[in-house]
Design an enzyme around this catalytic site. Structure first.
Site, short mmCIF file in Angstrom:
data_model
loop_
_atom_site.label_atom_id
_atom_site.label_comp_id
_atom_site.label_asym_id
_atom_site.label_seq_id
_atom_site.Cartn_x
_atom_site.Cartn_y
_atom_site.Cartn_z
CG ASN A 22 -2.04 -1.09 0.97
OD1 ASN A 22 -2.17 -1.65 -0.12
ND2 ASN A 22 -2.77 -1.40 2.01
NE ARG A 91 -12.76 -4.84 -7.97
CZ ARG A 91 -13.34 -5.20 -9.10
NH1 ARG A 91 -13.49 -4.36 -10.09
NH2 ARG A 91 -13.78 -6.43 -9.25
NE ARG A 120 -12.33 -0.32 -1.61
CZ ARG A 120 -11.19 -1.01 -1.61
NH1 ARG A 120 -11.21 -2.28 -1.92
NH2 ARG A 120 -10.04 -0.43 -1.35
N PRO A 121 -16.67 3.32 -3.30
CG PRO A 121 -17.75 4.58 -1.69
CD PRO A 121 -17.28 3.20 -2.00
CB ILE A 122 -13.69 6.98 -6.39
CG1 ILE A 122 -14.56 7.04 -7.65
CG2 ILE A 122 -13.01 5.61 -6.28
CD1 ILE A 122 -13.74 6.99 -8.94
CG LEU A 124 -14.59 10.91 0.16
CD1 LEU A 124 -13.92 10.35 1.40
CD2 LEU A 124 -15.48 12.08 0.52
CB ILE A 326 -12.52 0.89 7.70
CG1 ILE A 326 -11.80 1.36 8.97
CG2 ILE A 326 -11.95 1.56 6.44
CD1 ILE A 326 -11.85 2.85 9.21
NE ARG A 396 -5.53 -7.44 -5.04
CZ ARG A 396 -6.30 -6.82 -4.13
NH1 ARG A 396 -7.30 -7.46 -3.57
NH2 ARG A 396 -6.06 -5.57 -3.80
C1 EPZ Z 1 -6.53 1.78 1.28
O1 EPZ Z 1 -7.73 1.59 0.55
C2 EPZ Z 1 -5.80 0.45 1.24
N1 EPZ Z 1 -5.51 0.10 -0.15
C3 EPZ Z 1 -6.69 -0.63 1.86
O2 EPZ Z 1 -5.93 -1.84 1.87
C4 EPZ Z 1 -7.00 -0.24 3.30
O3 EPZ Z 1 -7.87 -1.19 3.86
C5 EPZ Z 1 -7.65 1.16 3.32
O4 EPZ Z 1 -6.81 2.11 2.65
C6 EPZ Z 1 -7.90 1.65 4.74
O5 EPZ Z 1 -6.71 1.71 5.43
C7 EPZ Z 1 -4.42 0.65 -0.73
O6 EPZ Z 1 -3.74 1.47 -0.16
C8 EPZ Z 1 -4.13 0.21 -2.14
P1 EPZ Z 1 -10.06 4.50 2.03
P2 EPZ Z 1 -8.64 2.87 0.15
O7 EPZ Z 1 -10.20 5.43 0.89
O8 EPZ Z 1 -7.78 4.01 -0.22
C9 EPZ Z 1 -14.78 4.86 1.90
C10 EPZ Z 1 -5.56 -4.14 1.58
O9 EPZ Z 1 -6.07 -5.14 2.07
N2 EPZ Z 1 -14.56 5.81 0.81
O10 EPZ Z 1 -9.35 4.96 3.25
O11 EPZ Z 1 -9.67 2.43 -0.81
C11 EPZ Z 1 -14.43 3.43 1.47
O12 EPZ Z 1 -15.53 2.83 0.82
C12 EPZ Z 1 -6.43 -2.98 1.13
O13 EPZ Z 1 -4.32 -3.96 1.43
C13 EPZ Z 1 -15.63 6.55 0.33
O14 EPZ Z 1 -16.76 6.42 0.80
O15 EPZ Z 1 -9.34 3.16 1.57
C14 EPZ Z 1 -14.13 2.75 2.77
O16 EPZ Z 1 -15.35 2.35 3.37
C15 EPZ Z 1 -7.90 -3.25 1.35
N3 EPZ Z 1 -15.44 7.42 -0.70
C16 EPZ Z 1 -13.48 3.86 3.59
O17 EPZ Z 1 -13.86 5.10 2.97
C17 EPZ Z 1 -14.20 7.60 -1.25
O18 EPZ Z 1 -14.07 8.44 -2.19
C18 EPZ Z 1 -11.96 3.77 3.64
O19 EPZ Z 1 -11.52 3.93 2.36
C19 EPZ Z 1 -13.12 6.85 -0.75
C20 EPZ Z 1 -13.31 5.97 0.29
#
Ligand code: EPZ
Length: 417
Positions: A22, A91, A120-122, A124, A326, A396
């Protein structure tokens, strides 16, 4: 391919932790910002890294790999789109959006879509890039971005999203002025990305805290960088040693990054000795339960260690409670753990483990990356033979999990079903 595991052997010996998935993924995306050569050391050999390299090559970068050194030449980019096939492979490819936009002024990709962890919304990511001046159209699953010029802003994240923080940092490196991110993610991987950007000549302050500032830098230089150790892999190894009743030295890690895990292991009775870049753990015969494990943004308990810690809880004497705050759907490993003999009940975000469970060998299937690792840990404790299918999920984020656990004495082989 499947993993075949013969349980019951305590994990003992010494093992080193590989580079962090990550951290290296956003760092590889960030190489696009520099029209020159980036050298990245300690790059792990993971399928997600292969996918990221395929995306870089698709964009026109020349990428070479020698052992754990990856060299990226991003002098020439030939396009600014990521095809759906590559998005589906990984993803988290959305992390390339900010970097492509900053370098090329345009970017096109597809919504990552749901995955094993639920939606996995984006939103933000997209709202922050719009604040920096990007014009983003969403049609039929496609995201078309145009940003002839990005302008620095103060961006307030409603949630400390790791990926959104990274995308903003990368886009902000070409946004005129100084961009400030409030409520930024504080994960160590964010600090690693900041370190990489600084080695490229981009000024970044405050990473690791809630407010990060990134200054626009048109001129960049060839960065030399080494990726931080993978804190979740380190936690997985320590949990495995503890639950199999072994004793081992885990090296090449940053102890404070896994403090939430080591404090739980210590509380449940393990003997944990921490030194500068290594931890020695000696298990105790009777493990006390974890009480309540609530996943939180860093520095709270990491959601990625929830599944491995749940496998551990099956070996503890008493009730452990998990609250997954989370992700929406991060308990898919539970039904597979139950097939191995675990006693777990799930109600919404809460999972209750009634230990200690005498686990028995079974045929199970990895549901996602960390859930798959949890199944390996449980199978290492189970009486008899287990088979774990869908090993691609585990690959992965864990370098050759079978050879690494074999170094600690585990009876585990990978072969066709
Ligand atoms: C990163 O994912 C990591 N992946 C994840 O690791 C990790 O679990 C996560 O951070 C939390 O620490 C990588 O770094 C490649 P977030 P990311 O944006 O960036 C919601 C693993 O097993 N959200 O902090 O996707 C989202 O749905 C993976 O190595 C929105 O709603 O995590 C989630 O519920 C899995 N809108 C929460 O926030 C957005 O625009 C945390 O997501 C973005 C996120």
């Amino acid at each position: 391919m499947s993993l075949f595991i013969s349980g019951g052997t305590p994990l003992c010996g010494e093992i080193a932790v590989h580079g962090a998935k990550n951290s290296v993924l956003p760092v590889l995306a960030a190489t696009i910002l520099h029209p020159g050569i980036s050298v990245i050391e300690n790059c792990p050999d993971l399928s997600d890294v292969h996918s990221a390299i395929s995306i870089l090559r698709h964009l026109g970068c020349r990428v070479q790999r020698e052992g754990t050194r990856v060299t990226v030449d991003a002098t020439e980019l030939c396009c600014c789109n990521i095809p759906d096939s590559l998005m589906r492979e990984m993803r988290s490819s959305v992390i390339f959006l900010g970097a492509i936009l900053a370098r090329a002024g345009c970017a096109e990709m597809y919504f990552p879509g749901g995955c094993e962890l639920g939606n996995r919304p984006i939103d933000l990511h997209l709202s922050a890039l719009r604040e920096l001046g990007a014009v983003i159209e969403e049609e039929g699953g496609r995201i078309c971005c145009n940003a002839p010029s990005l302008v620095a802003r103060e961006i307030n994240l409603c949630f400390p999203s790791v990926g959104a923080t990274e995308n903003i940092m990368l886009a902000a490196s070409r946004a005129a002025g100084v961009t400030r991110i409030r409520n930024a993610a504080r994960e160590p991987e964010i600090e690693d990305l900041a370190r990489f950007l600084r080695s490229m000549g981009i000024s970044v302050h405050g990473a690791g805290g809630s407010v990060i500032e990134v200054e626009c830098s048109q001129k960049t230089k060839d960065p030399m960088f080494s990726v931080m150790p993978d804190r979740i892999v380190a936690a997985t190894y320590l949990i495995g040693v503890a639950m199999t009743g072994g004793e081992a030295l885990v090296t090449k890690l940053v102890p404070e990054q896994i403090a939430p895990i080591t404090s739980l292991l210590r509380e449940s009775g393990c003997n944990v000795t921490v030194e500068k870049d290594r931890i020695f753990l000696k298990a105790t015969k009777t493990l006390r339960p974890c009480q309540t494990v609530r996943t939180m943004p860093y520095p709270g308990f990491p959601t990625d260690a929830q599944a491995p810690m749940m496998a551990y809880a099956t070996q503890c004497d008493g009730t452990s409670i998990f609250v997954e705050n989370i992700f929406d759907n991060r308990y898919r490993h539970v039904c597979e753990l139950i097939r191995l003999g675990a006693n777990i009940k799930v109600e919404g975000r809460v999972a209750v483990v009634e230990g200690k469970n005498e686990l028995h060998g079974a045929r199970v299937s990895a549901t996602d990356l960390r859930g798959g690792a949890a199944l390996v840990l449980a199978a290492l404790c189970a009486e008899g033979e287990s088979r774990i299918d869908e090993v691609c999920h585990i690959d992965r984020g864990y370098e050759s999990i079978e050879s690494n656990f074999s170094k600690l004495g585990a009876k585990i082989v990978r072969r066709e079903g």
